[in-house]
Motif scaffolding. Structure first.
Motif, PDB file in Angstrom:
ATOM      1  N   VAL A 278       0.770  -1.233   0.032  1.00 15.73           N
ATOM      2  CA  VAL A 278      -0.038   0.115  -0.058  1.00 15.73           C
ATOM      3  C   VAL A 278       1.007   0.972  -0.058  1.00 15.73           C
ATOM      4  N   PHE A 279       0.244   2.550  -0.559  1.00 15.06           N
ATOM      5  CA  PHE A 279       1.189   3.539  -0.767  1.00 15.06           C
ATOM      6  C   PHE A 279       0.185   4.862  -0.119  1.00 15.06           C
ATOM      7  N   PHE A 280       1.045   5.963   0.428  1.00 12.67           N
ATOM      8  CA  PHE A 280       0.451   7.220   0.630  1.00 12.67           C
ATOM      9  C   PHE A 280       0.049   7.869  -0.378  1.00 12.67           C
ATOM     10  N   ALA A 281       0.431   8.033  -1.735  1.00 16.70           N
ATOM     11  CA  ALA A 281       0.039   8.542  -2.676  1.00 16.70           C
ATOM     12  C   ALA A 281       0.079   7.920  -3.996  1.00 16.70           C
ATOM     13  N   ARG A 282      -0.416   8.298  -5.030  1.00 22.86           N
ATOM     14  CA  ARG A 282      -0.756   7.640  -6.416  1.00 22.86           C
ATOM     15  C   ARG A 282       0.949   7.565  -6.923  1.00 22.86           C
ATOM     16  N   ARG A 283       1.655   8.598  -6.662  1.00 24.57           N
ATOM     17  CA  ARG A 283       2.990   8.722  -7.113  1.00 24.57           C
ATOM     18  C   ARG A 283       4.022   7.286  -6.526  1.00 24.57           C
ATOM     19  N   GLY A 284       3.684   7.096  -5.318  1.00 27.17           N
ATOM     20  CA  GLY A 284       4.343   5.901  -4.849  1.00 27.17           C
ATOM     21  C   GLY A 284       3.980   4.628  -5.595  1.00 27.17           C
ATOM     22  N   GLY A 285       2.775   4.519  -5.746  1.00 26.86           N
ATOM     23  CA  GLY A 285       2.320   3.209  -6.759  1.00 26.86           C
ATOM     24  C   GLY A 285       2.920   3.329  -8.132  1.00 26.86           C
ATOM     25  N   LYS A 286       3.095   4.429  -8.648  1.00 27.72           N
ATOM     26  CA  LYS A 286       3.650   4.553  -9.779  1.00 27.72           C
ATOM     27  C   LYS A 286       5.030   4.390 -10.014  1.00 27.72           C
ATOM     28  N   ALA A 287       5.615   4.795  -8.872  1.00 23.47           N
ATOM     29  CA  ALA A 287       7.085   4.345  -8.851  1.00 23.47           C
ATOM     30  C   ALA A 287       7.449   2.977  -8.485  1.00 23.47           C
ATOM     31  N   PHE A 288       6.545   2.480  -7.611  1.00 21.06           N
ATOM     32  CA  PHE A 288       6.610   0.935  -7.581  1.00 21.06           C
ATOM     33  C   PHE A 288       6.510   0.059  -8.843  1.00 21.06           C
ATOM     34  N   ASP A 289       5.723   0.565  -9.619  1.00 19.26           N
ATOM     35  CA  ASP A 289       5.499   0.002 -11.130  1.00 19.26           C
ATOM     36  C   ASP A 289       6.638  -0.144 -11.758  1.00 19.26           C
ATOM     37  N   GLN A 290       7.475   1.121 -11.544  1.00 18.10           N
ATOM     38  CA  GLN A 290       8.917   1.173 -12.292  1.00 18.10           C
ATOM     39  C   GLN A 290       9.805   0.320 -11.770  1.00 18.10           C
ATOM     40  N   GLY A 291       9.691  -0.168 -10.625  1.00 19.16           N
ATOM     41  CA  GLY A 291      10.915  -0.985 -10.055  1.00 19.16           C
ATOM     42  C   GLY A 291      10.391  -1.777  -8.667  1.00 19.16           C
ATOM     43  N   PRO A 292       9.520  -2.472  -8.818  1.00 19.60           N
ATOM     44  CA  PRO A 292       9.071  -2.988  -7.671  1.00 19.60           C
ATOM     45  C   PRO A 292      10.097  -3.820  -6.607  1.00 19.60           C
ATOM     46  N   ASP A 293      10.846  -4.584  -7.417  1.00 20.88           N
ATOM     47  CA  ASP A 293      11.703  -5.359  -6.549  1.00 20.88           C
ATOM     48  C   ASP A 293      12.740  -4.554  -5.755  1.00 20.88           C
ATOM     49  N   GLU A 294      13.232  -3.584  -6.416  1.00 22.51           N
ATOM     50  CA  GLU A 294      14.263  -2.613  -5.776  1.00 22.51           C
ATOM     51  C   GLU A 294      13.838  -1.974  -4.723  1.00 22.51           C
ATOM     52  N   MET A 295      12.381  -1.668  -4.928  1.00 24.61           N
ATOM     53  CA  MET A 295      11.664  -0.949  -3.856  1.00 24.61           C
ATOM     54  C   MET A 295      11.294  -1.821  -2.774  1.00 24.61           C
ATOM     55  N   ILE A 296      10.896  -2.673  -2.926  1.00 25.05           N
ATOM     56  CA  ILE A 296      10.548  -3.817  -1.722  1.00 25.05           C
ATOM     57  C   ILE A 296      12.044  -4.065  -1.094  1.00 25.05           C
ATOM     58  N   ALA A 297      13.228  -4.198  -1.742  1.00 22.52           N
ATOM     59  CA  ALA A 297      14.379  -4.460  -1.038  1.00 22.52           C
ATOM     60  C   ALA A 297      14.607  -3.570  -0.317  1.00 22.52           C
ATOM     61  N   LEU A 298      14.619  -2.169  -0.732  1.00 20.86           N
ATOM     62  CA  LEU A 298      14.861  -0.987   0.141  1.00 20.86           C
ATOM     63  C   LEU A 298      14.042  -1.128   1.323  1.00 20.86           C
ATOM     64  N   ALA A 299      12.722  -1.041   1.162  1.00 21.34           N
ATOM     65  CA  ALA A 299      11.732  -0.904   2.097  1.00 21.34           C
ATOM     66  C   ALA A 299      11.917  -2.239   3.083  1.00 21.34           C
ATOM     67  N   GLN A 300      12.277  -3.197   2.765  1.00 20.02           N
ATOM     68  CA  GLN A 300      12.510  -4.490   3.674  1.00 20.02           C
ATOM     69  C   GLN A 300      13.712  -4.157   4.557  1.00 20.02           C
ATOM     70  N   ALA A 301      14.782  -3.610   3.911  1.00 23.28           N
ATOM     71  CA  ALA A 301      16.021  -3.378   4.829  1.00 23.28           C
ATOM     72  C   ALA A 301      15.867  -2.310   5.721  1.00 23.28           C
ATOM     73  N   TYR A 302      14.772  -1.302   5.431  1.00 25.29           N
ATOM     74  CA  TYR A 302      14.537  -0.410   6.547  1.00 25.29           C
ATOM     75  C   TYR A 302      13.450  -1.060   7.563  1.00 25.29           C
ATOM     76  N   TRP A 303      12.547  -1.703   7.237  1.00 30.39           N
ATOM     77  CA  TRP A 303      11.462  -2.481   8.051  1.00 30.39           C
ATOM     78  C   TRP A 303      12.421  -3.258   8.984  1.00 30.39           C
ATOM     79  N   ASP A 304      13.461  -3.931   8.567  1.00 36.17           N
ATOM     80  CA  ASP A 304      14.113  -4.905   9.426  1.00 36.17           C
ATOM     81  C   ASP A 304      14.861  -4.173  10.640  1.00 36.17           C
ATOM     82  N   THR A 305      15.021  -2.948  10.539  1.00 37.92           N
ATOM     83  CA  THR A 305      15.629  -2.118  11.483  1.00 37.92           C
ATOM     84  C   THR A 305      14.660  -1.557  12.429  1.00 37.92           C
ATOM     85  N   LEU A 306      13.632  -1.464  12.289  1.00 37.46           N
ATOM     86  CA  LEU A 306      12.682  -1.117  13.201  1.00 37.46           C
ATOM     87  C   LEU A 306      12.166  -2.083  14.239  1.00 37.46           C
ATOM     88  N   GLY A 307      11.999  -1.742  15.269  1.00 38.09           N
ATOM     89  CA  GLY A 307      11.391  -2.437  16.499  1.00 38.09           C
ATOM     90  C   GLY A 307      10.043  -2.506  16.803  1.00 38.09           C
TER      91      GLY A 307
END
Length: 151
Positions: free
Chosen positions: A122-151
């Motif tokens: 899910v995304f905050f704004a439509r541009r987030g979804g559009k950016a996801f469409d351009q490279g979902p695997d890269e965005m997911i990897a970056l998001a997962q790396a940050y998510w893993d640091t959160l407690g």
């Protein structure tokens, strides 16, 4: 400003003890919760998969999982979720996937979503979804790396 007396201190402590359970649940949950403690702003997280659309859930068909309340449009949707919540829960706690990839935690709009690799994002704004469409695997990897640091 009121002077701090024994009475005002007692009243303040009593008020703090009566905090809404949603506020307490928000501290216990890794999920983005609204003011009433509902994940995904009360939307039915199974509907994205079963109906192919965002659908508001009903409190009458609510399920509690991982410190959050999850609403569903139907009892059948609630049963699907209960049988396999990891399958239907949004990734990154229902926070915006794009923001998470930028090392930020921003609540998402449940109306802006994508399914990729059989997972819900899910995304905050439509541009987030559009950016996801351009490279979902890269965005997911970056998001997962940050998510893993959160407690």
């Amino acid at each position: 400003m009121m002077p701090l007396t024994r009475r005002t201190l007692c009243v303040s402590l009593a008020a703090a003890a009566a905090l809404p359970s949603a506020a307490l649940a928000a501290k216990k949950s890794r999920y983005s919760l609204n003011q009433t403690g509902h994940a995904l702003k009360g939307y039915d997280t199974t509907a994205y998969f079963t109906a192919g659309k965002a659908a508001e859930g009903k409190r009458a068909t609510s399920v509690t999982w991982k410190g959050a309340k999850w609403n569903f449009a139907t009892p059948e949707d609630a049963a699907l979720f209960q049988a396999n919540p990891d399958r239907y829960a949004p990734q990154f706690g229902g926070y915006c996937t794009r923001a998470m990839s930028l090392r930020k935690r921003v609540p998402a709009d449940p109306e802006i979503w994508r399914i990729h690799g059989d997972k819900l994002y899910v995304f905050f704004a439509r541009r987030g979804g559009k950016a996801f469409d351009q490279g979902p695997d890269e965005m997911i990897a970056l998001a997962q790396a940050y998510w893993d640091t959160l407690g």
